[in-house]
Design an enzyme around this catalytic site. Structure first.
Site, PDB file in Angstrom:
ATOM      1  N   LYS A  29       0.859  -1.144   0.019  1.00 13.41           N
ATOM      2  CA  LYS A  29      -0.073  -0.163   0.113  1.00 13.41           C
ATOM      3  C   LYS A  29       0.928   1.259  -0.118  1.00 13.41           C
ATOM      4  O   LYS A  29       1.948   1.269   0.889  1.00 13.41           O
ATOM      5  CB  LYS A  29      -0.868  -0.141   1.342  1.00 13.41           C
ATOM      6  CG  LYS A  29      -2.193   0.930   1.073  1.00 13.41           C
ATOM      7  CD  LYS A  29      -3.103   0.444   2.193  1.00 13.41           C
ATOM      8  CE  LYS A  29      -4.423   1.293   2.017  1.00 13.41           C
ATOM      9  NZ  LYS A  29      -5.623   0.967   2.816  1.00 13.41           N
ATOM     10  N   GLU A  69     -19.792  -4.545  10.036  1.00 12.04           N
ATOM     11  CA  GLU A  69     -20.837  -3.733  10.719  1.00 12.04           C
ATOM     12  C   GLU A  69     -21.693  -4.633  11.488  1.00 12.04           C
ATOM     13  O   GLU A  69     -22.399  -4.321  12.466  1.00 12.04           O
ATOM     14  CB  GLU A  69     -21.307  -2.661   9.849  1.00 12.04           C
ATOM     15  CG  GLU A  69     -20.280  -1.763   9.632  1.00 12.04           C
ATOM     16  CD  GLU A  69     -19.378  -1.943   8.457  1.00 12.04           C
ATOM     17  OE1 GLU A  69     -19.682  -3.154   7.723  1.00 12.04           O
ATOM     18  OE2 GLU A  69     -18.649  -1.339   8.201  1.00 12.04           O
ATOM     19  N   ARG A 126     -25.600  -1.180   6.985  1.00 15.07           N
ATOM     20  CA  ARG A 126     -25.348  -2.752   6.674  1.00 15.07           C
ATOM     21  C   ARG A 126     -26.015  -3.369   7.910  1.00 15.07           C
ATOM     22  O   ARG A 126     -26.287  -4.579   7.707  1.00 15.07           O
ATOM     23  CB  ARG A 126     -23.854  -2.802   6.863  1.00 15.07           C
ATOM     24  CG  ARG A 126     -22.900  -2.614   5.614  1.00 15.07           C
ATOM     25  CD  ARG A 126     -23.393  -3.957   4.772  1.00 15.07           C
ATOM     26  NE  ARG A 126     -23.056  -3.620   3.375  1.00 15.07           N
ATOM     27  CZ  ARG A 126     -21.716  -3.820   2.716  1.00 15.07           C
ATOM     28  NH1 ARG A 126     -20.918  -4.460   3.518  1.00 15.07           N
ATOM     29  NH2 ARG A 126     -21.412  -3.501   1.655  1.00 15.07           N
TER      30      ARG A 126
END
Ligand SMILES: Cc1ncc(C[n+]2csc(CCOP(=O)(O)OP(=O)(O)O)c2C)c(N)n1
Length: 639
Positions: A290, A375, A403
């Site tokens: 990353k 979530e 969600r």
């Protein structure tokens, strides 16, 4: 790979009109293009802000995908979609790239309406495998032969929806490819048991050290002289022998290959070319870094996950933060609570920094839970904690809490368990656009039995509400925008939860505002006074329950009143007021201001509010006109 001259092996990014233009590039040609892409990403995002580190990490992988697959016929679905900038640059959007995330410009996420190369809109994590499987089923039913590829990060793979899709895919044995883009990070370091398993795979292969060996072996794989089927099957087995044996994905019925170096474009192209012909579901595990190629982002990928404009040279933000973030207040207040009360716990779904919980995590590690991008699980886990006497605070971005609708209803509300949900980034979020605005929470929460929903007008009230919520014996949600109010209305009293407060007096009508709209209402009032209209302002900080005593008082005044909310009008605060007025047969608001059932895309929050008619000028004009019109009608009636 076709043999091409050095000259043919070069293309400038500005000349790439479609992925066809990069097919056949090799070695130096691919590397030069990758460098140019990185330069463009860094330069543009330094001006527009956006998701930098994830895009820097996926440059070679995207180049390889577009070298091998034929989009738009073949479909590539980017999970979350925040890493689709490179894909945009390679699919004819170079010239528009400087408009990234601006009003009317390119979206920071894939958009079907933006390009035929964007196969599926994304924004929330863990949707790619399900969507890809849907497309694969459609292909099989339609009898077409396109390839379907889902590109998913190790963070998004944590999401429950990914597991549901993997189980179904392994069972169906449908042809499709999942690319697991493993950079060991979600926004922060990735968490969870699967993440541990991926580390094992990485270290057991030591892919970087034997890369050359793999290159030699793969070039020896048989290519000619057999029927296509046996060739591919043989190819699959031979390929598989080059890789780590994986228990997890294999047990789900997927062909696992990897891990391989995600920054060696030629090697990626070789593998993808072979894997493309393997039948059944395949997962290719690719290791990427990353932030690759930009030192500040390599050093601190979490800070360069999502950035505001920054100085290209140093990586430092160009604008000092003006507004204090509400997440700071939340983090500090939860630390205060945890200090006093050992049953207070905090939960995040992979957003520890954004939600302001880093300090809490450091000071109370045993009472801090990062569940990863999960979530639904976070909400039910919080209910379990509440059932056992803890005081859970689930701090989550408003949009991602969507969600967990059923978990909040089924596991917290129906059992009346005091789960406290703190909804950060409520209202418009700006440049991330429609997938990220937090505009529906009143609607999906206020009808739940036992649930109470509050929206503070300023930072002080936010703190006050969180402190009081400690004593709640019911589930509750508190919603607040990212930034603390620049013009705080300074809520004066310390009322109990559920009580509204009249902040300004007025004889000509009332502005009944909620959350971020309270300071707007005060500014409108100040302006209208100059036009001879004196409106009262009420802070409607409790959406559920409403303060019926105050509502009856407002309705009984006989003057027009208005509701104002930064939320969808259908099922929102104004709707709740209308329902209550209807039930009690009292005077209704003259007009409810909020957001229509429309898609509000991207722009600055100021631009979005203006487009939605929620800016001060529009509201001031509309409110003054509505009051005058009503007065004229009343006068006509009495004459
Ligand atoms: C349901 C949901 N929760 C949280 C987020 C916020 N979010 C955006 S990207 C991201 C991390 C994704 O990690 P990964 O999939 O590994 O991709 P990477 O950025 O590392 O390439 C998170 C948590 C989201 N988009 N969707």
């Amino acid at each position: 790979m076709s043999r091409i001259s050095d000259k043919q092996n070069r293309i400038r990014l500005s000349d790439v009109r479609s992925p066809k233009d990069i097919k056949g590039l090799s070695g130096d040609g691919l590397n030069a293009l990758a460098d140019e892409i990185r330069h463009t990403l860094i330069h543009t995002v330094s001006e527009s802000g956006g998701h930098l580190a994830s895009n820097l990490g996926i440059v070679e992988l995207t180049l390889a995908l577009h070298s091998v697959y034929s989009c738009p016929k073949d479909k590539i679905i980017f999970d979350v979609g925040h890493q689709s900038y490179v894909h945009k640059l390679l699919t004819g959007r170079y010239n528009e790239f400087p408009t990234l995330r601006m009003e009317g410009g390119l979206s920071g996420f894939p958009k079907r309406s933006e390009s035929e190369y964007d196969a599926f809109n994304t924004g929330h994590a863990a949707t790619s495998i399900s969507a890809a499987l849907g497309m694969a089923h459609a292909r099989d039913i339609n009898g077409t032969d396109e390839h379907i590829v889902a590109v998913i990060g190790d963070g998004a793979l944590n999401g429950g929806l990914s597991y549901e899709a993997l189980g179904d895919l392994g069972h169906n044995k449908t042809n499709m490819l999942i690319i697991l883009n493993d950079n060991e990070m979600a926004i922060d370091r990735n968490v969870g048991a699967l993440s541990g398993h991926l580390s094992e795979l990485r270290s057991s292969y030591r892919y970087l050290h034997i890369k050359e060996n793999v290159k030699r072996n793969i070039s020896r794989l048989p290519v000619f002289g057999r029927s296509l089927y046996s060739l591919l099957e043989h190819g699959k087995d031979a390929l598989a022998r080059l890789f780590v044996h994986d228990r997890f994905f294999s047990s789900l019925g997927l062909n696992y290959f990897g891990p391989i170096d995600g920054h060696d474009t030629e090697q990626l192209i070789r593998y993808l070319t072979r894997i493309r012909h393997i039948s059944g579901p395949v997962i290719l595990h690719v290791i990427t870094q990353k932030g690759r190629g930009y030192l500040p982002a390599e050093k601190s990928p979490e800070h360069f996950h999502g950035v505001t404009p920054f100085d290209e040279k140093s990586g430092a933000p160009v604008n000092a933060e003006i507004a204090r973030k509400n997440s700071k207040t939340v983090g500090e207040t939860l630390c205060m609570l945890a200090q006093e009360d050992s049953s207070v716990v905090a939960i995040t779904a992979a957003m520890s920094d954004g939600t302001g919980l880093n300090d809490f995590a450091r000071r109370f590690p045993e009472r801090f839970f990062d569940v990863g991008i999960a979530e639904e699980h976070a909400a039910t886990m919080a209910a379990g904690m509440a059932a056992s006497g803890l005081k859970p605070y689930f701090v989550v971005y408003n949009t991602f809490a969507q969600r967990a609708y059923d978990e909040i209803l089924h596991d917290a509300c129906l059992q009346n368990l005091p789960v406290r949900i703190l909804l950060d980034r409520s209202g418009f979020v700006g440049e991330d656009g429609e997938t990220h605005h937090g505009l529906y929470d009143f609607a999906y929460l206020r009808h739940m039995p036992n649930m109470r929903v509050f929206a503070p007008a300023d930072e002080r009230e936010l703190q006050h509400m969180i402190l009081l919520s400690r004593y709640a014996d019911y589930p509750l949600a508190i919603r607040y925008p990212r930034d603390a109010s620049v013009m705080p209305p300074y809520v004066t009293s310390d009322l109990p939860l559920g009580k509204w407060e009249r902040l300004r007096p007025g004889r000509d009508g009332t502005l009944l505002a909620v959350g971020s709209m309270v300071s707007t209402a005060i500014m409108i009032r100040d302006k209208l006074i100059k036009e001879g209209l004196e409106l009262s302002v009420v802070n409607g900080s409790s959406v559920c329950p409403l303060d019926n005593e105050m509502l009856c008082e407002i309705a009984a005044q006989g003057a027009p009143y208005f509701t104002l909310e930064e939320h969808s009008l259908p099922c929102g605060f104004g709707s709740a007021v209308l329902e209550e007025c209807h039930k009690r047969a009292i005077a209704m608001p003259l007009k409810c201001f909020g957001l229509e059932k429309e898609i509000y895309t991207q722009g600055t929050i100021t631009q979005l509010k203006r487009a939605a008619g929620l800016d001060e000028e529009t509201l001031e004009t509309e409110i003054a006109a509505a009051i005058r019109r009503k007065k004229e009608l009343d006068d006509e009636r009495t004459n």
